[in-house]
Design a protein around this motif. Structure first.
Motif, mmCIF file in Angstrom:
data_model
loop_
_atom_site.group_PDB
_atom_site.id
_atom_site.type_symbol
_atom_site.label_atom_id
_atom_site.label_comp_id
_atom_site.label_asym_id
_atom_site.label_seq_id
_atom_site.Cartn_x
_atom_site.Cartn_y
_atom_site.Cartn_z
ATOM 1 N N ARG A 1 -7.415 30.693 22.767
ATOM 2 C CA ARG A 1 -7.248 30.151 21.419
ATOM 3 C C ARG A 1 -6.143 30.861 20.650
ATOM 4 O O ARG A 1 -5.245 30.227 20.084
ATOM 5 C CB ARG A 1 -8.577 30.254 20.645
ATOM 6 C CG ARG A 1 -8.575 29.559 19.288
ATOM 7 C CD ARG A 1 -9.858 29.873 18.519
ATOM 8 N NE ARG A 1 -9.815 31.227 17.970
ATOM 9 C CZ ARG A 1 -9.280 31.529 16.780
ATOM 10 N NH1 ARG A 1 -8.726 30.598 16.025
ATOM 11 N NH2 ARG A 1 -9.285 32.781 16.353
ATOM 12 N N VAL A 2 -6.166 32.202 20.637
ATOM 13 C CA VAL A 2 -5.168 32.924 19.852
ATOM 14 C C VAL A 2 -3.788 32.846 20.503
ATOM 15 O O VAL A 2 -2.773 32.901 19.806
ATOM 16 C CB VAL A 2 -5.571 34.400 19.600
ATOM 17 C CG1 VAL A 2 -6.813 34.475 18.738
ATOM 18 C CG2 VAL A 2 -5.739 35.179 20.883
ATOM 19 N N ARG A 3 -3.734 32.680 21.825
ATOM 20 C CA ARG A 3 -2.439 32.536 22.489
ATOM 21 C C ARG A 3 -1.733 31.266 22.003
ATOM 22 O O ARG A 3 -0.532 31.278 21.732
ATOM 23 C CB ARG A 3 -2.607 32.507 24.000
ATOM 24 C CG ARG A 3 -1.275 32.383 24.746
ATOM 25 C CD ARG A 3 -1.448 32.338 26.252
ATOM 26 N NE ARG A 3 -1.840 33.643 26.787
ATOM 27 C CZ ARG A 3 -3.049 33.954 27.205
ATOM 28 N NH1 ARG A 3 -4.033 33.042 27.150
ATOM 29 N NH2 ARG A 3 -3.318 35.153 27.685
ATOM 30 N N VAL A 4 -2.476 30.183 21.874
ATOM 31 C CA VAL A 4 -1.903 28.928 21.376
ATOM 32 C C VAL A 4 -1.415 29.107 19.947
ATOM 33 O O VAL A 4 -0.298 28.684 19.594
ATOM 34 C CB VAL A 4 -2.947 27.797 21.464
ATOM 35 C CG1 VAL A 4 -2.458 26.557 20.719
ATOM 36 C CG2 VAL A 4 -3.237 27.447 22.921
ATOM 37 N N LEU A 5 -2.225 29.738 19.106
ATOM 38 C CA LEU A 5 -1.830 29.966 17.721
ATOM 39 C C LEU A 5 -0.603 30.866 17.636
ATOM 40 O O LEU A 5 0.319 30.622 16.846
ATOM 41 C CB LEU A 5 -2.990 30.577 16.936
ATOM 42 C CG LEU A 5 -4.213 29.686 16.705
ATOM 43 C CD1 LEU A 5 -5.292 30.456 15.967
ATOM 44 C CD2 LEU A 5 -3.833 28.428 15.938
ATOM 45 N N ARG A 6 -0.589 31.925 18.429
ATOM 46 C CA ARG A 6 0.563 32.845 18.441
ATOM 47 C C ARG A 6 1.838 32.117 18.829
ATOM 48 O O ARG A 6 2.885 32.280 18.185
ATOM 49 C CB ARG A 6 0.290 33.969 19.431
ATOM 50 C CG ARG A 6 1.425 34.976 19.576
ATOM 51 C CD ARG A 6 1.335 35.719 20.903
ATOM 52 N NE ARG A 6 1.622 34.850 22.043
ATOM 53 C CZ ARG A 6 1.510 35.231 23.313
ATOM 54 N NH1 ARG A 6 1.091 36.455 23.596
ATOM 55 N NH2 ARG A 6 1.803 34.398 24.286
ATOM 56 N N ASP A 7 1.772 31.313 19.885
ATOM 57 C CA ASP A 7 2.959 30.589 20.335
ATOM 58 C C ASP A 7 3.397 29.538 19.319
ATOM 59 O O ASP A 7 4.597 29.322 19.124
ATOM 60 C CB ASP A 7 2.691 29.946 21.696
ATOM 61 C CG ASP A 7 2.526 30.981 22.803
ATOM 62 O OD1 ASP A 7 2.889 32.155 22.585
ATOM 63 O OD2 ASP A 7 2.026 30.611 23.888
#
Length: 379
Positions: free
Chosen positions: A265-271
């Motif tokens: 989840r946070v990887r998608v938000l970070r990208d």
């Protein structure tokens, strides 16, 4: 957090307590006052709570509970690991570390250098990764401890600990890794990693400040640097902080449960945040490896501005630069400089780190605020 507070993008600095952590701690703050070393029922209850927490933290990193010692945090864990092994191996006075370590490691290595140890500092490549081959080249018969962090706190870049441990074993050296930033964010199994010692900081994974842990591989020679009674197998004397240890255990259980889903989840938000910023800020550059980094960490360079000034202008966002500020003048981060970035460019670096509370709406708004601040400052 309150509705009027800025968007929090500094989860690598510290995390809020999970509600389940607070709930688990409260009984031990209110009525669970027994000394875990006492033999009566109050002490036995406290001891049982500590051992339950120890099992949860051990399960998160793949070690046995007996290999885990509780500390006051990551700094103490690093000091105990490095100095403890150095003291236990007096004939091995050579240490190897990296140029991007946290001060809890680098300052101790500098202290050991002033007290008779030879310390080699290896560099990193342009993507912020320690050169494992350089570590291997510096190994010798006198090498006692190699200490390289698992993930850098500023860039989030994951380091080649597995490669380093393979070289260390051949030379009979001990490997310590500071995993304060990575535990709870990426899967860690100490058996696969190969490290002999690994440090954990509670407040980086939604547990309280003032509690941490050190994994010490079975039969590892280590000398305590504090003297006292036999708490924590005599390696870390002092009456245990029961409420915080309980909180760390619950946080570790939650981290193990949610590791895959929350990481994705946070990887998608970070990208998404990087894409939004790059669309609005021409010349924006990424600091660190594009893939081999923590899923929540984005460190970027804003052109022609100071990161400190940018964050001061972007009051709706709470983040950090990782650089120092003395007498009102910002200086570039040593971690970014170690990657070969020019000082005048490195000074524009900003670290944006996401966590459990980060939402898509916050990412969109943060990108707008940061971009607007950059436009205003770069005119």
């Amino acid at each position: 957090m309150h509705a009027e507070d800025p968007i929090y993008l500094d989860y690598n600095a510290s995390t809020p307590l999970l509600p389940e952590v607070v709930d688990a701690m409260l009984p031990w703050l209110r009525g669970g006052f027994g000394n875990p070393s006492s033999s009566h029922v109050y002490g036995r209850r406290a001891r049982a709570a500590i051992e339950s927490a120890r099992a949860e933290v051990a399960a998160l990193i793949g070690c046995t509970p007996e290999e885990l010692v509780f500390t006051s945090g990551g700094t103490e864990a690093n000091n105990l690991a490095i100095r403890g092994v150095a003291d236990a191996l007096p004939d091995r006075t050579h240490l190897i570390t990296s140029s991007i370590e946290h001060p809890a490691t680098s300052k101790l290595c500098a202290w050991l250098a002033r007290h008779g140890h030879r310390v080699d500092v290896v560099g990193v490549d342009a993507e912020g990764r320690v050169r494992a081959e350089e570590v291997a080249a510096k190994l010798g018969d006198e090498t006692g401890v190699i200490t390289v962090m698992h993930a850098n706190n500023e860039t989030g870049v994951l380091q080649p600990i597995e490669e380093i441990t393979r070289a260390a074993w051949r030379a009979g050296a001990v490997v310590h890794t500071d995993a304060a930033q990575s535990v709870g964010k990426v899967p860690i199994d100490v058996g696969e990693l190969g490290a002999d010692l690994l440090s954990i900081a509670g407040h980086k994974l939604y547990a309280p400040k003032g509690v941490g842990a050190l994994f010490i591989r079975k039969d590892m020679p280590i000398a305590p640097f504090m003297l006292g009674a036999g708490h924590e197998r005599g390696i870390r004397p002092g009456t245990e902080n029961v409420p915080s240890i309980v909180g760390l255990g619950v946080a570790a259980k939650a981290a193990k449960r949610d590791l895959a889903a929350e990481g994705a989840r946070v990887r998608v938000l970070r990208d998404n945040l990087f894409v939004l910023l790059r669309e609005r800020v021409p010349g924006l550059a990424l600091n660190g490896h594009p893939e081999k980094r923590l899923p929540n960490t984005l460190n970027v360079r804003f052109p022609r501005v100071s990161g400190t000034a940018l964050l001061a202008q972007a009051e709706e966002v709470a983040a950090s630069t990782g650089s120092a500020c003395h007498d009102g003048h910002a200086s570039a981060s040593s971690v970014i400089l170690a990657m070969g970035v020019k000082p005048e460019e490195a000074i524009g670096s900003v670290r944006l780190t996401l966590g459990r509370g980060t939402t898509e709406a916050e990412i969109t708004r943060a990108a707008e605020v940061l971009a607007a601040a950059w436009v205003k400052l770069s005119r």
